[in-house]
Write an enzyme that holds these catalytic residues in place. Structure first.
Site, mmCIF file in Angstrom:
data_model
loop_
_atom_site.group_PDB
_atom_site.id
_atom_site.type_symbol
_atom_site.label_atom_id
_atom_site.label_comp_id
_atom_site.label_asym_id
_atom_site.label_seq_id
_atom_site.Cartn_x
_atom_site.Cartn_y
_atom_site.Cartn_z
ATOM 1 N N ARG A 61 47.277 57.366 17.498
ATOM 2 C CA ARG A 61 46.736 58.016 16.310
ATOM 3 C C ARG A 61 45.901 59.202 16.760
ATOM 4 O O ARG A 61 44.991 59.037 17.558
ATOM 5 C CB ARG A 61 45.901 57.068 15.457
ATOM 6 C CG ARG A 61 45.700 57.680 14.084
ATOM 7 C CD ARG A 61 45.293 56.765 12.999
ATOM 8 N NE ARG A 61 46.057 55.608 12.683
ATOM 9 C CZ ARG A 61 45.630 54.701 11.802
ATOM 10 N NH1 ARG A 61 44.490 54.872 11.189
ATOM 11 N NH2 ARG A 61 46.354 53.642 11.534
ATOM 12 N N SER A 163 48.005 56.275 8.105
ATOM 13 C CA SER A 163 47.367 55.446 7.086
ATOM 14 C C SER A 163 46.375 56.261 6.248
ATOM 15 O O SER A 163 46.765 57.207 5.587
ATOM 16 C CB SER A 163 46.702 54.239 7.751
ATOM 17 O OG SER A 163 46.237 53.341 6.790
ATOM 18 N N ASP A 320 45.960 52.589 -0.205
ATOM 19 C CA ASP A 320 45.732 53.725 0.694
ATOM 20 C C ASP A 320 47.067 54.468 0.853
ATOM 21 O O ASP A 320 48.095 54.014 0.341
ATOM 22 C CB ASP A 320 45.133 53.257 2.024
ATOM 23 C CG ASP A 320 46.054 52.380 2.845
ATOM 24 O OD1 ASP A 320 47.032 51.850 2.278
ATOM 25 O OD2 ASP A 320 45.811 52.212 4.053
ATOM 26 N N ASP A 324 49.520 49.989 2.745
ATOM 27 C CA ASP A 324 49.392 48.666 3.368
ATOM 28 C C ASP A 324 48.060 48.006 3.012
ATOM 29 O O ASP A 324 47.831 46.859 3.355
ATOM 30 C CB ASP A 324 49.600 48.718 4.890
ATOM 31 C CG ASP A 324 48.550 49.518 5.636
ATOM 32 O OD1 ASP A 324 47.762 50.232 4.994
ATOM 33 O OD2 ASP A 324 48.530 49.442 6.886
ATOM 34 N N THR A 399 39.807 40.967 15.690
ATOM 35 C CA THR A 399 39.914 41.966 14.625
ATOM 36 C C THR A 399 41.273 42.643 14.652
ATOM 37 O O THR A 399 41.756 43.020 15.715
ATOM 38 C CB THR A 399 38.826 43.037 14.815
ATOM 39 O OG1 THR A 399 37.600 42.366 15.057
ATOM 40 C CG2 THR A 399 38.696 43.901 13.595
#
Length: 611
Positions: A61, A163, A320, A324, A399
């Site tokens: 990303r 995203s 978003d 997702d 996480t």
């Protein structure tokens, strides 16, 4: 330097630039690099070529633009070549099974980059090696990629999306053959293979040839139909949905969600939600919002509030941009709107999905022992409280949905039923058909839930209060500070590990006694007999959890994709302790102490979350 350009005076940079110009066939990024060298803009060159984007479990990303630190045609080709080489090592039947590729609507005209272009280049690389590619012909939600991997039994999936990141960013998200995101050691294996395959293969740039190839398939229509059919197994009140008079507004925040949420509502026989006209069509500029992230709350929902007030709608659903994740807001009796937190929605959806399971299964207690719900370690423990009382299993993972998706797959392979998984960052897995967060199925399930409650004259807010009264209040407060200096972040966490002396964690924080510490960076857990943490540890990210004597839990961690130091705090009260104001005050005081003593924002020059 070759290519007729003057040397920058830095031999490593010269080499990196020369290699780039030799490999890059995109005229816009090649021209941008030439121009930066010509202008001797050293800081810009350093930014573009200082360090290659790191391929991790979240894939890539970064901003779109020229150089090895950015998302662009060449870095997509290099990444896919490495990924393809790694897949060839791992799967003997790669050429029989293939890979799916999806993309969102992001674009960056200055560099000629964009999600569709990147997806076509990735397809081109794989097809050049004889790998069948299922390339969606149009934008899709991220969950369609893991759904396709599982549904068609493919070796892997790639989703090109950033995203909810700012508009200049893009990303490359990877799914494994089990339908979940990759976890170690695959990230390291792929990263190493990328480094060994930097020179474009002969046909990697040939997107025209790839798009004509017999190895290219378009799964769009079939997968859209199958997805809508599959999620119907989570529809339990079809007749009630048909007759419901509840009005719901939906926004896709300039992303891909609109047509898919409309279709999911139709699959549940729900009346179509009112779409926010200014935000329903994909737009890579995200013109009406500062951040295209519904998690940031009200700013993103301003147009939704206006439409809901106009139409008399009481509930807002917001996805978003890659659909997702799901945010929900509800109009209160006061006329104000309440935006639920991710933890509150986890409580509501988890409770509802369990009720639906009971309805479907009857009260057969034999099977409840095989039922599981999951959440990440920084999310609310409300599911644990429900599980203890109702008799099903609750597990927490590290996480990120990569861990929940992989754990769900392991449990399902053992014949268990995974009903629900969630994380506080408004991510929900409501169907085992998608082993990742899915804002489309969650929207339809939420639509049915709201219709059911309305038929009983109950609001989401009332239902949430009932859940907390039955299972104990779980109130949370999560936020973050922004820090661009990696050394500061490291020093802050090292201070917590050597608090009043070497190798000693804090015993208290502003008068709040600490009873346990778990450090998933070093693998220490004071709650375990051998002081060794059970959850996997990772030295590449910072994460420490403190348990307090008053029932509070606080986790401080760095973000994998953003320059943030996040905190997640929760106070869990026993059922019956319903003095909510007192609990909130206590949590506020605990958070203030953590910020003051552990974060030390003035000393560390940290920027608070923008309001």
């Amino acid at each position: 330097m070759e290519n007729g350009l003057e040397s920058t005076g830095d031999s490593r940079l010269d080499q990196a630039v020369a290699q780039w110009l030799q490999y890059d066939k995109n005229p816009k990024t090649a021209a941008a690099v030439r121009s930066v060298v010509k202008d001797r803009a050293m800081s810009e060159l350093q930014k573009c070529f200082g360090a290659r984007m790191e391929f991790g479990t979240a894939g890539l990303r970064a901003a779109m633009g020229p150089g090895v630190s950015c998302m662009n045609d060449l870095t997509i080709i290099q990444t896919t070549q490495g990924f393809c080489a790694y897949l060839e090592q791992c799967f003997t039947d790669l050429k029989q099974r293939g890979v799916v590729i999806g993309f969102d609507a992001r674009a960056h005209p200055p560099s000629g980059g964009g999600s569709k272009r990147f997806a076509c280049l990735a397809a081109s690389v794989l097809i050049s090696r004889g790998v069948p590619v299922y390339l969606f012909s149009d934008i899709t939600p991220t969950p369609y990629v893991p759904f396709t991997v599982s549904h068609l039994g493919l070796c892997a999936g790639v989703m090109v999306t950033a995203s909810h990141n700012p508009k200049q960013d893009n990303g490359y998200k990877v799914y494994w053959a089990n339908g979940a995101q990759i976890i170690p050691p695959h990230d390291k294996g792929i990263a190493a293979a990328i480094e060994q395959n930097l020179e474009p293969w002969p046909k990697s740039w040939d997107t025209d040839g790839a798009l004509q190839s017999s190895l290219l398939n378009d799964p769009y229509q079939d997968i859209h139909r199958e997805y809508c059919k599959t999620i119907q197994q989570h529809c339990f009140h079809r007749e009630l949905n048909t007759n419901s008079e509840v009005k719901i507004v939906h926004t896709s925040v300039h992303g891909v969600g609109h047509i898919f949420v409309q279709a999911a509502f139709k699959a549940f026989d729900l009346h179509p939600p009112y779409a926010v006209e200014q935000q329903k069509d994909p737009d890579p500029e995200f013109p009406t919002v500062k951040y295209p992230n519904p998690e940031e709350g009200e700013g993103v929902l301003t147009l939704s509030f206006a439409l809901a007030d106009k139409e008399g709608a009481t509930v807002i659903l917001a996805n978003d941009p890659d659909a997702d994740r799901l945010a929900i807001a509800e109009k209160q009796e006061s006329g104000q709107w309440r935006v639920f937190s991710g933890n509150e929605l986890g409580a509501l959806l988890g409770w509802w999905i369990f009720q639906c399971w009971k309805l479907q299964k009857g009260e057969g207690k034999a099977s409840i022992k095989d039922v599981y719900m999951l959440s990440s370690t920084v999310s609310s423990k409300i599911l644990r409280a429900i599980a203890v009382k109702e008799g099903f299993h609750f597990e927490e993972t590290l996480t990120g949905f990569k861990w929940m998706g992989n754990r769900a797959r392991e449990l399902m392979d053992q014949g268990k039923t995974v009903l629900f998984a969630f994380e506080e960052a408004i991510g929900y897995m409501c169907s085992p058909a998608v082993l990742d967060k899915d804002g489309v199925s969650a929207a339809a399930i939420a639509g049915e839930f709201v219709s059911y409650l309305a038929s009983k004259n109950i609001t989401l807010s009332h239902q949430l209060r009932s859940i907390y009264e039955e299972y104990g209040y779980h109130i949370s407060k999560n936020s973050y500070f922004i820090c661009h200096n990696q050394d500061t972040i490291k020093q802050m966490f090292e201070h917590l590990r050597n608090y009043d002396r070497e190798n000693s964690y804090p015993k208290e924080c502003g008068g709040f006694a600490i009873t346990a510490v778990r450090d998933l960076t070093t693998g220490y857990d004071s709650n375990q007999p051998d002081n060794k943490a059970i959850l996997p540890t990772s030295k590449s990210s910072q994460m420490i959890t403190f348990t307090f004597a008053n029932g509070g839990v606080a986790t401080i961690r760095t973000s994998g994709t953003e320059p943030k130091i996040k905190y997640y705090t929760e106070l869990c009260a026993a059922p019956g302790n319903s003095d909510l104001n007192q609990l909130k005050t206590e949590l506020d005081n605990l958070v203030d102490a953590i910020v003051e003593h552990f974060y030390q924002p003035e000393k560390n020059n940290l920027t608070p979350r923008p309001e």
